[in-house]
Design a protein around this motif. Structure first.
Motif, PDB file in Angstrom:
ATOM      1  N   ALA A  37       0.831  -1.208   0.000  1.00 49.32           N
ATOM      2  CA  ALA A  37       0.000   0.000   0.000  1.00 49.32           C
ATOM      3  C   ALA A  37       0.862   1.254   0.000  1.00 49.32           C
ATOM      4  O   ALA A  37       0.572   2.229  -0.695  1.00 49.32           O
ATOM      5  CB  ALA A  37      -0.921  -0.009   1.218  1.00 49.32           C
ATOM      6  N   PHE A  40       2.403   1.836  -3.510  1.00 51.60           N
ATOM      7  CA  PHE A  40       1.435   2.394  -4.452  1.00 51.60           C
ATOM      8  C   PHE A  40       1.165   3.859  -4.144  1.00 51.60           C
ATOM      9  O   PHE A  40       1.078   4.693  -5.033  1.00 51.60           O
ATOM     10  CB  PHE A  40       0.120   1.609  -4.393  1.00 51.60           C
ATOM     11  CG  PHE A  40       0.054   0.495  -5.392  1.00 51.60           C
ATOM     12  CD1 PHE A  40       0.300   0.735  -6.733  1.00 51.60           C
ATOM     13  CD2 PHE A  40      -0.248  -0.789  -4.990  1.00 51.60           C
ATOM     14  CE1 PHE A  40       0.242  -0.294  -7.662  1.00 51.60           C
ATOM     15  CE2 PHE A  40      -0.309  -1.823  -5.910  1.00 51.60           C
ATOM     16  CZ  PHE A  40      -0.060  -1.575  -7.245  1.00 51.60           C
ATOM     17  N   SER A  41       1.026   4.184  -2.864  1.00 55.54           N
ATOM     18  CA  SER A  41       0.755   5.572  -2.489  1.00 55.54           C
ATOM     19  C   SER A  41       1.919   6.472  -2.868  1.00 55.54           C
ATOM     20  O   SER A  41       1.732   7.580  -3.367  1.00 55.54           O
ATOM     21  CB  SER A  41       0.490   5.668  -0.982  1.00 55.54           C
ATOM     22  OG  SER A  41      -0.643   4.911  -0.632  1.00 55.54           O
ATOM     23  N   ASP A 136     -10.077   8.919  -9.526  1.00 51.60           N
ATOM     24  CA  ASP A 136      -8.970   8.812  -8.579  1.00 51.60           C
ATOM     25  C   ASP A 136      -7.926   7.875  -9.175  1.00 51.60           C
ATOM     26  O   ASP A 136      -8.218   6.709  -9.463  1.00 51.60           O
ATOM     27  CB  ASP A 136      -9.476   8.261  -7.242  1.00 51.60           C
ATOM     28  CG  ASP A 136      -8.432   8.338  -6.134  1.00 51.60           C
ATOM     29  OD1 ASP A 136      -7.230   8.250  -6.448  1.00 51.60           O
ATOM     30  OD2 ASP A 136      -8.824   8.468  -4.960  1.00 51.60           O
ATOM     31  N   ARG A 138      -5.691   6.219  -7.995  1.00 50.43           N
ATOM     32  CA  ARG A 138      -5.419   4.986  -7.263  1.00 50.43           C
ATOM     33  C   ARG A 138      -6.120   3.790  -7.897  1.00 50.43           C
ATOM     34  O   ARG A 138      -5.714   2.646  -7.691  1.00 50.43           O
ATOM     35  CB  ARG A 138      -5.865   5.123  -5.804  1.00 50.43           C
ATOM     36  CG  ARG A 138      -5.010   6.060  -4.971  1.00 50.43           C
ATOM     37  CD  ARG A 138      -5.558   6.177  -3.566  1.00 50.43           C
ATOM     38  NE  ARG A 138      -6.903   6.742  -3.556  1.00 50.43           N
ATOM     39  CZ  ARG A 138      -7.635   6.883  -2.453  1.00 50.43           C
ATOM     40  NH1 ARG A 138      -7.158   6.477  -1.290  1.00 50.43           N
ATOM     41  NH2 ARG A 138      -8.846   7.422  -2.519  1.00 50.43           N
ATOM     42  N   TYR A 139      -7.170   4.056  -8.672  1.00 50.53           N
ATOM     43  CA  TYR A 139      -7.943   2.985  -9.295  1.00 50.53           C
ATOM     44  C   TYR A 139      -7.622   2.838 -10.784  1.00 50.53           C
ATOM     45  O   TYR A 139      -8.378   2.214 -11.526  1.00 50.53           O
ATOM     46  CB  TYR A 139      -9.439   3.251  -9.102  1.00 50.53           C
ATOM     47  CG  TYR A 139      -9.821   3.399  -7.650  1.00 50.53           C
ATOM     48  CD1 TYR A 139      -9.908   2.293  -6.815  1.00 50.53           C
ATOM     49  CD2 TYR A 139     -10.054   4.660  -7.100  1.00 50.53           C
ATOM     50  CE1 TYR A 139     -10.232   2.431  -5.470  1.00 50.53           C
ATOM     51  CE2 TYR A 139     -10.377   4.808  -5.756  1.00 50.53           C
ATOM     52  CZ  TYR A 139     -10.464   3.693  -4.947  1.00 50.53           C
ATOM     53  OH  TYR A 139     -10.774   3.829  -3.618  1.00 50.53           O
ATOM     54  N   ASN A 427     -15.787   2.545  -7.828  1.00 52.56           N
ATOM     55  CA  ASN A 427     -14.651   3.467  -7.883  1.00 52.56           C
ATOM     56  C   ASN A 427     -13.934   3.449  -9.225  1.00 52.56           C
ATOM     57  O   ASN A 427     -13.025   4.249  -9.450  1.00 52.56           O
ATOM     58  CB  ASN A 427     -13.644   3.127  -6.783  1.00 52.56           C
ATOM     59  CG  ASN A 427     -14.199   3.371  -5.399  1.00 52.56           C
ATOM     60  OD1 ASN A 427     -14.803   4.408  -5.143  1.00 52.56           O
ATOM     61  ND2 ASN A 427     -14.014   2.414  -4.504  1.00 52.56           N
ATOM     62  N   ALA A 429     -12.371   0.609 -10.262  1.00 53.09           N
ATOM     63  CA  ALA A 429     -11.395  -0.481 -10.216  1.00 53.09           C
ATOM     64  C   ALA A 429     -11.921  -1.669 -11.019  1.00 53.09           C
ATOM     65  O   ALA A 429     -13.117  -1.973 -11.002  1.00 53.09           O
ATOM     66  CB  ALA A 429     -11.124  -0.894  -8.777  1.00 53.09           C
ATOM     67  N   SER A 446      -6.411  -3.308 -11.473  1.00 54.34           N
ATOM     68  CA  SER A 446      -6.169  -1.890 -11.219  1.00 54.34           C
ATOM     69  C   SER A 446      -5.120  -1.726 -10.124  1.00 54.34           C
ATOM     70  O   SER A 446      -4.826  -2.667  -9.381  1.00 54.34           O
ATOM     71  CB  SER A 446      -7.470  -1.196 -10.811  1.00 54.34           C
ATOM     72  OG  SER A 446      -8.429  -1.276 -11.848  1.00 54.34           O
ATOM     73  N   SER A 448      -5.294  -0.313  -7.385  1.00 57.38           N
ATOM     74  CA  SER A 448      -5.828  -0.429  -6.029  1.00 57.38           C
ATOM     75  C   SER A 448      -6.088  -1.863  -5.600  1.00 57.38           C
ATOM     76  O   SER A 448      -6.158  -2.145  -4.402  1.00 57.38           O
ATOM     77  CB  SER A 448      -7.137   0.357  -5.926  1.00 57.38           C
ATOM     78  OG  SER A 448      -8.099  -0.181  -6.829  1.00 57.38           O
ATOM     79  N   ASN A 449      -6.254  -2.786  -6.554  1.00 55.91           N
ATOM     80  CA  ASN A 449      -6.685  -4.132  -6.168  1.00 55.91           C
ATOM     81  C   ASN A 449      -5.812  -5.259  -6.693  1.00 55.91           C
ATOM     82  O   ASN A 449      -6.062  -6.422  -6.386  1.00 55.91           O
ATOM     83  CB  ASN A 449      -8.137  -4.371  -6.612  1.00 55.91           C
ATOM     84  CG  ASN A 449      -8.317  -4.279  -8.122  1.00 55.91           C
ATOM     85  OD1 ASN A 449      -7.359  -4.292  -8.884  1.00 55.91           O
ATOM     86  ND2 ASN A 449      -9.564  -4.164  -8.555  1.00 55.91           N
TER      87      ASN A 449
END
Length: 527
Positions: A37, A40-41, A136, A138-139, A427, A429, A446, A448-449
């Motif tokens: 996490a 990715f951030s 977003d 992130r997705y 979202n 994703a 994606s 995020s996942n």
């Protein structure tokens, strides 16, 4: 039909195995998930730090989209032009406002026809929607295909465009060019030539565009996408952009606007000029090609050069000479020279030191300037070392029977795209259902996942291997920055470790299952 890699038993990192873990193993898994996490951030922060400015410092940028191998672009090679606005966001797709805190800015553009119910000249979309098709980043999708792009287009239409796109043609036609403003980086690489703005300048643009009629009068010669960008940029900086009529045969090209704006911004160091690069997402969509102006296309394209030699042999030397003397402009070279605000500021200090004939200070500043650029762009030696290290990763993956052979990575995206149509959550994703010994499992596609506990970890490793292979083989204009690649590399190492643990703690596949994502007929021969 596809079958993902499956093995008997559960991995130590399997979501259903937590009840059997020792306290040490549980702590390790918790740490690994936090690591993924965090990576990715951090990668996301690095990507958008260059684009997003504080409320005190806004930006405007000339967006130069590379050329697609479709329609007229096959002949012209001109690409597309749009405008990035860091402090202006969409109130609606046809109305502007100042961004709220935390918003990423937007991209505004026009096309031949947006295909909406009213003949609008322009639309404005959030930056992340333009780049990745989701609000977003992130997705954002980890690989690109026409299926995925179409899914994200439909999601955007339903959420944001439905009041303006209710007709059958707008909803279903591939010629409705509002689709080009959703997930553009899935189709092509993008350069953004950025300069600083004031709040007063942004407010003036908002007032102008919200008060004037938004009616389409597109004309390929005098009112094309590059002319629209020229109009917006010159609202901020009068005379900053202009056409090159000789090199573009009387028209305005996207490359001419980027070139003229670059020259203007470099003459005004207070604008904090820099160039950003967003590489095309690896996948099955054909790679985009570098933009060209008219004379350059004649000079470089065999399809046009030979007819010109036959039918316009007297005029051709004039166009070639014009291009050689006045038309040369390489976006990738500009990105390498001006990849960040810090590099631009150091470059300005170098010019000042040279004007004062301070050689010692010039040498010090040039060393700093080179380091700033290398951190973003990377050096040839650095990329070479990563290629060598990646070779060892691939050899290990083949040896451990994670993939059948190296050529499989070149076909992986095609295999993945030929599977079931991905599903999209609220979202944006993406998830794909995979057959699994009579049942199904799911894999995240994606950012995020893809490393989620309920996503197939083996597919994640294969996807990261295929992505890395594509990046390391790509020419510079199609390759992501070194900052982005280092974060991808860290994630590749993480999923490699996870996959190694999984392989070491599981048995052989059950009868009737396959060890890789491939057609039921086996490995396809490369064409």
């Amino acid at each position: 039909m596809f079958e993902a890699r499956r093995r008997k038993g559960e991995s130590l990192l399997s979501p259903n195995s937590s009840s059997h873990l020792t306290p040490v193993a549980s702590i390790r898994i918790s740490f690994e998930r936090r690591l993924a996490a965090a990576l990715f951030s951090f990668a996301l922060a690095c990507l958008f730090a260059c684009l997003i400015c504080s409320r005190a410092y806004g930006d405007v940028g000339v967006v130069l989209d590379e050329s697609l191998d479709t329609s007229v672009a096959r002949i012209t090679g001109s690409g597309h032009s749009a405008v990035y606005l860091s402090r202006i966001c969409p109130e609606t797709p046809v109305k502007l406002r100042l961004c709220h805190p935390g918003e990423q800015g937007s991209v505004i553009s026009n096309y031949t026809t947006l295909g909406e119910d009213q003949p609008f000249e322009w639309n404005i979309v959030p930056l992340s929607v333009y780049l990745y098709g989701v609000e977003d980043a992130r997705y954002r999708p980890m690989f690109g295909s026409q299926k995925i792009k179409r899914i994200l287009e439909e999601r955007y239409r339903e959420k944001h465009l439905s009041p303006y796109c209710a007709s059958e043609s707008c909803m279903t036609s591939n010629k409705a060019e509002w689709r080009e403003m959703v997930g553009a980086s899935l189709s092509r690489s993008i350069y953004v030539f950025v300069a600083g703005t004031t709040v007063e300048q942004d407010l003036a643009l908002i007032a102008q565009f919200n008060s004037l009629p938004n009616e389409n009068h597109f004309n390929g010669v005098t009112r094309n996408c590059a002319d629209f960008t020229r109009r917006v940029i010159n609202t901020y900086f009068p005379g900053a952009t202009g056409p090159e009529y000789i090199n573009d045969f009387g028209m305005t090209s996207p490359k001419a606007i980027a070139r003229s704006f670059t020259h203007y911004a470099l003459r005004h160091p207070e604008l904090r000029f820099r160039v950003l690069h967003v590489a095309q997402v690896p996948g099955t969509i054909k790679r985009s090609s570098e933009c060209r102006n008219g004379a350059e296309q004649l000079y470089r394209s065999k399809k046009l050069l030979i007819p010109m030699l036959i039918f316009a042999n007297y005029e051709l030397p004039v166009f070639i000479a014009s291009y050689a003397l006045t038309g040369r402009f390489n976006p990738e070279h500009q990105f390498e020279k001006h990849p960040a605000v810090a590099a631009a500021e150091v470059e300005h200090q170098v010019r000042l030191a040279k004007s004062e004939n301070d050689k010692a200070h010039v040498e010090q500043l040039e060393a700093v300037e080179g380091q700033e650029r290398a951190e973003v762009v990377g050096t040839s030696d650095e990329w070479k070392k990563y290629r060598k290290a990646f070779d060892s990763f691939v050899e290990e993956a083949v040896r451990e029977e994670i993939i059948p052979e190296r050529g499989y990575l070149n076909r992986f995206f095609k295999y993945l795209d030929e599977g079931d149509t991905p599903l999209v959550d609220s979202n944006g994703a993406l998830w794909m259902q995979l057959p699994d010994r009579g049942g199904t499992s799911q894999a995240g596609l994606s950012a995020s996942n893809i490393l989620a506990s309920d996503s197939d970890s083996q597919l994640a490793y294969e996807l990261f291997l295929a992505r890395t292979e594509r990046v390391l083989k790509s020419p510079k204009h199609s390759r992501e920055t070194m900052v982005e690649f280092k974060e991808d590399w860290a994630l590749l190492q993480y999923v490699r470790m996870k996959s190694t643990v999984s392989v070491a703690n599981t048995a052989m596949p059950a009868a009737g299952t396959r060890s890789t994502l491939m057609p039921a007929g086996g490995i396809l021969n490369p064409h």
